[in-house]
Design an enzyme around this catalytic site. Structure first.
Site, PDB file in Angstrom:
ATOM      1  N   HIS A 108      -1.728   5.969   2.692  1.00 19.53           N
ATOM      2  CA  HIS A 108      -1.926   4.667   3.798  1.00 19.53           C
ATOM      3  C   HIS A 108      -1.922   5.353   4.934  1.00 19.53           C
ATOM      4  O   HIS A 108      -2.083   4.875   5.798  1.00 19.53           O
ATOM      5  CB  HIS A 108      -0.481   3.755   3.157  1.00 19.53           C
ATOM      6  N   CYS A 152       1.127  -1.307   0.131  1.00 13.18           N
ATOM      7  CA  CYS A 152      -0.386   0.168   0.187  1.00 13.18           C
ATOM      8  C   CYS A 152       0.710   1.279   0.416  1.00 13.18           C
ATOM      9  O   CYS A 152       0.741   2.139  -0.940  1.00 13.18           O
ATOM     10  CB  CYS A 152      -0.802  -0.102   1.241  1.00 13.18           C
TER      11      CYS A 152
END
Length: 478
Positions: A126, A72
């Site tokens: 993220h 991510c």
């Protein structure tokens, strides 16, 4: 009289064109978490994704789009900076962009400087508050939220016991409305924000977390599927693969009820696949609600819409789960771009087989909005929206580290995937992988590197890889 009429019509046409030229284009990006190409528009007959399929029918669908890293944080940083992970130097899950690059140009920073309202809703970076000053409107991403009281109590019990893993079960199907889970609440906030910004120029990112773990979705989306119809993938690992090519998928093992060692049995595998598909359908419904609002507000005609995922995912292939590799399943992603504002835009879905990358988003948005192009690693995909068959890249590139000592650099030419595992400092090649995907199967079967019959292909792919990844040092931020 006739001449006066002609001149009046011409003047009207010129005026309308002038107004259109002065009108800024809005941008709406759906940034989805952990979504592989399991969608109806990508040929999956089982999944229920009518809203995303409709969006694809109004734009360009890319069949060979790739993430720059199967995890991510670095992937999203790459998307939002238009720079590859090796340019940014962030390869891990724990380093926010602004902790090491205070002034680096990003999509929200650039567009805010050019008079746009920049909006972040849900999970975009993220790290929730990373680059927060670049957003005009910012909504903190929610932590994983559970609808059922029993699971909340279970997590609280784990925390009191001092357990390290307190995430609760890996899936849930509570009989709640869409807003019972966080993507439903993010969608309602996006709808309200669109109504507030309808007279502004905006760049809006909506980060929907599903189908990321835990596979929590309202029961009605689980009911769309029959668990017994899901096929358990082969658990065979690729023959002769690099020993560290796969991981122990600890992300899934952190959830309650998941064995800490070994593969999963068929029943649990089907439960998880069922949850993954239900989560896709739940997310699809949220996309539909936002797109309906865009239409209702008459914003669709001057809004570029992008649907994309940060990386792919494994749902039992190789007996493995999650992402965190250089395999095709983990770096190939769905990408759909729809530009109804353009008079030359197709009136039905067009498909491009061009090799494109997530790092191309930033320059695509810049060109679509007629702004000056900054110095970026990606390149605009607008030419492919006008002609999906135009000659494009020879390769799409990704990487994944194994600790700080080994860097896996990989390239796909659409048919083959070639990977070199290098010492991240000396660049000595420790191992090589070559996988054949020319039959369209994204699952790697056998490492063909070193085979005499494939020497020519391997040489070609090695040359292609080193055009993008020369033998240079890969720096890691501590």
């Amino acid at each position: 009289m006739k001449n006066n009429t002609i001149w009046s019509v011409l003047l009207l046409i010129m005026t309308l064109h002038s107004i259109k030229a002065q009108e800024k284009q809005n941008v709406l990006v759906f940034l989805i978490d952990d979504l592989r190409t399991e969608l109806g528009c990508y040929g999956n007959d089982m999944v229920k994704s009518p809203n995303i399929d409709k969006l694809a029918s109004e734009g360009t669908l890319f069949t060979r789009a790739y993430s720059q890293q199967g995890i991510c944080a670095p992937s999203r940083i790459s998307i939002l900076t238009g720079l590859r992970p090796e340019t940014v130097g962030i390869y891990d899950l724990f380093t926010p962009l602004r902790s090491v690059h205070k002034e680096m140009l990003t999509v929200p920073k650039y567009f805010k400087e050019h008079g746009y309202k920049t909006v972040s809703i849900g999970k975009v970076y993220h790290h929730g508050r990373d680059d927060i000053e670049s957003w005009t409107n910012f909504t903190q991403k929610e932590p994983n939220s559970w609808a059922s009281q029993s699971n909340l109590e279970l997590i609280e019990k784990f925390q009191k016991e001092g357990r390290e893993n307190t995430r609760g079960p890996a899936f849930e199907n509570a009989d709640v409305p869409d807003e019972g889970y966080k993507d439903g609440r993010a969608t309602q906030h996006a709808i309200q924000t669109l109504k507030e910004l309808k007279n502004d120029d905006f760049v809006m990112f909506v980060g929907l977390t599903k189908p990321h773990l835990p596979f929590n979705a309202p029961k009605k989306y689980w009911d769309l599927y029959d668990k017994d119809l899901f096929v358990v993938p082969s658990r065979n690992e690729p023959i002769n693969m690099y020993s560290n090519a796969l991981t122990n998928w600890n992300e899934l093992r952190a959830y309650y009820g998941i064995p800490q060692e070994g593969t999963l049995d068929d029943n649990l595998t089907r439960d998880l696949i069922h949850g993954y598909y239900a989560s896709i359908s739940y997310m699809d419904a949220q996309v539909g609600k936002i797109m309906t609002t865009l239409d209702d507000l008459d914003l669709r005609k001057n809004t570029l819409v992008v649907f994309m995922s940060d990386h792919g995912y494994k749902i039992g292939e190789y007996g493995a789960w999650c992402k965190h590799t250089n395999f095709e399943l983990d770096v190939r992603v769905p990408l759909i771009i729809s530009n109804n504002y353009d008079d030359s835009a197709p009136q039905e879905m067009q498909v491009s087989k061009a090799l494109v990358e997530n790092v191309d988003l930033f320059p695509t948005l810049v060109e679509a909005c007629n702004l000056k192009m900054p110095d970026l690693d990606g390149k605009s995909l607008l030419p492919l929206l006008k002609n999906p068959d135009v000659t494009w890249n020879d390769g799409a590139y990704s990487l994944y580290p194994r600790g700080e000592k080994i860097m896996g650099c990989t390239v796909s030419d659409g048919l083959w995937r070639y990977t070199e595992w290098r010492d991240s400092q000396t660049q000595q090649v420790k191992s090589v992988e070559l996988y054949n995907h020319s039959d369209g199967n994204p699952v790697a079967v056998e490492n063909l590197a070193g085979k005499t019959a494939h020497k020519r292909v391997e040489t070609k792919m090695k040359t292609l890889l080193r055009e993008r990844f020369p033998r240079t040092n890969y720096s890691f931020y501590k």
